[in-house]
Design an enzyme around this catalytic site. Structure first.
Site, PDB file in Angstrom:
ATOM      1  N   HIS A 201      35.521  50.483  54.798  1.00 52.71           N
ATOM      2  CA  HIS A 201      34.544  50.419  53.712  1.00 52.71           C
ATOM      3  C   HIS A 201      34.431  51.730  52.964  1.00 52.71           C
ATOM      4  CE1 HIS A 201      33.614  46.583  55.550  1.00 52.71           C
ATOM      5  NE2 HIS A 201      33.374  46.262  54.299  1.00 52.71           N
ATOM      6  N   GLU A 443      37.172  34.782  56.501  1.00 52.77           N
ATOM      7  CA  GLU A 443      37.692  36.087  56.937  1.00 52.77           C
ATOM      8  C   GLU A 443      37.892  36.143  58.448  1.00 52.77           C
ATOM      9  OE1 GLU A 443      35.006  39.144  55.581  1.00 52.77           O
ATOM     10  OE2 GLU A 443      33.235  37.931  56.003  1.00 52.77           O
ATOM     11  N   ASP A 467      39.145  41.518  56.383  1.00 47.83           N
ATOM     12  CA  ASP A 467      38.817  41.145  57.759  1.00 47.83           C
ATOM     13  C   ASP A 467      39.779  40.100  58.300  1.00 47.83           C
ATOM     14  OD1 ASP A 467      36.673  42.732  58.726  1.00 47.83           O
ATOM     15  OD2 ASP A 467      35.397  41.819  57.208  1.00 47.83           O
ATOM     16  N   CYS A 514      38.777  37.841  47.591  1.00 42.55           N
ATOM     17  CA  CYS A 514      37.966  38.999  47.209  1.00 42.55           C
ATOM     18  C   CYS A 514      38.221  40.203  48.116  1.00 42.55           C
ATOM     19  CB  CYS A 514      36.483  38.654  47.181  1.00 42.55           C
ATOM     20  SG  CYS A 514      35.833  38.206  48.781  1.00 42.55           S
TER      21      CYS A 514
END
Ligand code: PEP
Ligand code: MG
Length: 584
Positions: A201, A443, A467, A514
């Site tokens: 992240h 995910e 993920d 995404c």
């Protein structure tokens, strides 16, 4: 130019495109939080005093878990640690320290962090002047308790990243996503860290801020000091300390070329993303903070495909209220002016540790209580967030997205909660869009493999390839030691994406990608070949992906895309993918 040791070049992972040329600013993620003194108005005194009480309770709580560890330690060391922690806890519990800090806030009208530092300073002075050497040695303990109290007070509020030199390049062992989110691209030229993965992240936030960034550049940190000239090439993963004049000139030229390309891509802002053979693709943006909305608009995004709402919960001392969340979301929805906004409910856990929400990391946080699992156990938090989203839906097209969904039951539970909230709001005369699309992230490999069942429950899919890759290949996305194995183009990942896309299209629901894969233009042909018609990415990546789409003849590659997922031989597969990523 730095005199002395000459140019040093290090290699790392390129995570944020662009070139930063600036001065190094070292940031120690484990160092004592720096405290900035702020004057506060009288009206804020009580709130500030209350923060101290809460912080003392939090610090004591954290010491409790240390006590448990101390008890497990054998021998004198464990005993000594136990005594020390007892003493610390006494200092925190309604003691002279806590009362002293509260009094100082009222008399000096200063913020809690600064009051702690003043009080600690005074106590340390008093102890230092004592004749008893044992008591004099307690100074370190007092400072330690003070440090813990400040940490609990601010969490990440005072990060040591506030007063930066112009053109600062942040160099650090690691940077948390929350600290990265606070960086101001107008002030910070780029960043380089020793640890971290491409899809962590921290990397995602750096990309969305448009910051050139390199992670996992081992060993460079011992070679750099504050004020050194430094170049970070976020396109190739190079970190150059004390560059020679020739290197500097070369990189200045490269930087200009990069900026010129960005500029020319900006001209595509109002051009629709249509392939050469007429397939219309929707390009949406991912955001972490409402402040990024202007960048989203200037990228030409047609909507927000992923709003990572957990970032609204970071870098604050208390949870955002429903009203605060509503106001933040309303600002975003209004600015998007009729374009869809997809708000993902809290996705805390693993590398997004929600200290604030009281999430205690289990033995394996990536597989533990996180995301929608956590929200379903903390109903109040979920209700507050959903209520804010529902209220904002009256002001523009909004979609709800659930992270880390694994079972149909999770979707059904949330649907029931939403239905009850909608009736409650309507009874109160509050307007909400009804029905409101409720979608899920795909995910988890198990979710992808049961995508047909999930498609019967969800209104849309958003495939989270970050993920999905992590869990399919058992590679921690933040761990630089296994970063070389992190491969979204692994046949297993590709097959899961394809299966999910087919399940969505069979059920007639929209499906987007995404994850970071959506923002990598080399992956565009294969994703479109799978039938994906919506991609959501960091706004900075959008013009490059759009250019790829405009140049692509989708019908010409369909056959090759089909071959990709049936190809088991890794060498032939790589050849096929390379061919595809350059394909017309
Ligand atoms: C993903 O996992 O691909 C995703 C988009 O979610 P996040 O990166 O926030 O985990
Ligand atoms: Mg995810």
């Amino acid at each position: 130019m730095s005199p002395g040791r000459g140019e040093r070049v290090f290699d790392g992972l390129a995570v944020g495109a662009g070139i930063a040329i600036g001065v190094a600013h070292r940031h120690d993620s484990r160092a004592i939080v720096q405290v900035r003194e702020r004057k506060i108005p009288t009206a804020k005194v009580r709130a500030e005093q209350h923060r101290v009480l809460e912080a003392a309770a939090d610090a004591a709580d954290r010491m409790n878990s240390l006590q448990t560890q101390a008890k497990r330690m054998r021998g004198a060391a464990g005993e000594e640690l136990g005594y020390m922690l007892d003493a610390y806890q006494q200092m925190l519990g309604g003691s002279r320290l806590v009362r002293g800090v509260q009094k100082r806030i009222a008399t000096d009208r200063i913020n809690a962090e600064a009051a702690v530092m003043r009080e600690i300073g005074l106590m340390a002075e008093a102890f230092a002047s004592m004749d008893d050497p044992y008591l004099a040695a307690r100074i370190d303990d007092i400072r330690e308790v003070g440090r813990r109290l400040v940490e609990s007070l601010g969490k990440a509020q005072e990060t040591g990243l506030e007063d930066l030199p112009a053109n600062a390049v942040i160099v650090a062992d690691q940077l948390s996503p929350a600290d990265t989110a606070l960086l101001d691209p107008a002030q910070v030229a780029g960043l380089a860290t020793m640890f971290g993965g491409v899809e962590s992240h921290t990397a995602i936030v750096a990309r969305s801020l448009g910051l050139p960034a390199v992670v996992a550049s081992a060993d460079f940190l011992s070679d750099v000091k504050n004020g050194d000239d430094i170049i970070v090439d976020g396109s190739t993963g190079k970190v150059i300390i004390a560059p020679t004049a020739a290197t500097l000139t070369k990189y200045k030229r490269r930087r200009m070329a990069f900026l010129r390309t960005q500029q020319s891509l900006k001209k595509l802002k109002t051009v629709a993303a249509v392939t050469r053979d007429g397939f219309r693709i929707r390009l949406h943006a991912n955001i972490e903070l409402p402040a990024e909305i202007d960048t989203v608009l200037s990228s030409g995004a047609e909507g927000i495909g992923l709003f990572r709402s957990e970032f609204m919960f970071m870098n604050r001392a208390s949870l955002p209220t429903e009203e605060e969340q509503f106001e933040e979301l309303l600002g975003v929805v209004k600015k998007m002016n009729g374009r869809p906004v997809t708000v993902r409910t809290l996705d805390v856990g693993a590398d997004k540790l929600g200290d604030l929400v009281g999430l205690k990391p289990g033995p394996n946080p990536a597989l533990g209580l996180r995301a929608i699992r956590f929200s379903l156990t903390r109903r109040k938090l979920l209700l507050t967030q959903l209520s804010a989203i529902l209220r904002v839906s009256a002001h523009g097209p909004v979609r709800i997205l659930l992270p880390m969904v694994c079972t149909v039951d999770e979707v059904r539970q949330v649907r029931q909660i939403v239905a009850r909230l909608v009736s409650r709001l309507k009874r109160k005369g509050v307007k909400v869009a009804d029905p409101l699309p409720l979608g899920i992230m795909i995910e988890i490999p198990g979710a992808a493999l049961s995508a047909d069942a999930l498609a019967a429950e969800a209104d849309f899919f958003a495939i989270g390839t970050n993920d999905l890759t992590q869990y399919t290949l058992a590679i921690d996305r933040t761990d630089d030691q296994v970063a070389y194995l992190y491969n979204p183009l692994h046949p297993a990942v590709l097959r899961l994406i394809q299966f999910s896309a087919e399940a969505a299209s069979a059920a007639g629901i929209p499906v987007s990608v995404c994850g970071e894969m959506a923002g990598d233009e080399r992956m565009t042909p294969i994703l479109l070949g799978f039938g994906i018609t919506e991609l959501s990415m960091a706004p900075a990546s959008l013009p490059r992906v759009k250019k790829r789409i405009l140049d692509l003849n989708l019908s010409a590659i369909t056959g090759r895309v089909r071959r990709v997922t049936s190809e088991a031989d890794p060498i032939r597969l790589r050849g096929l993918l390379e061919e595809l990523s350059g394909a017309a």
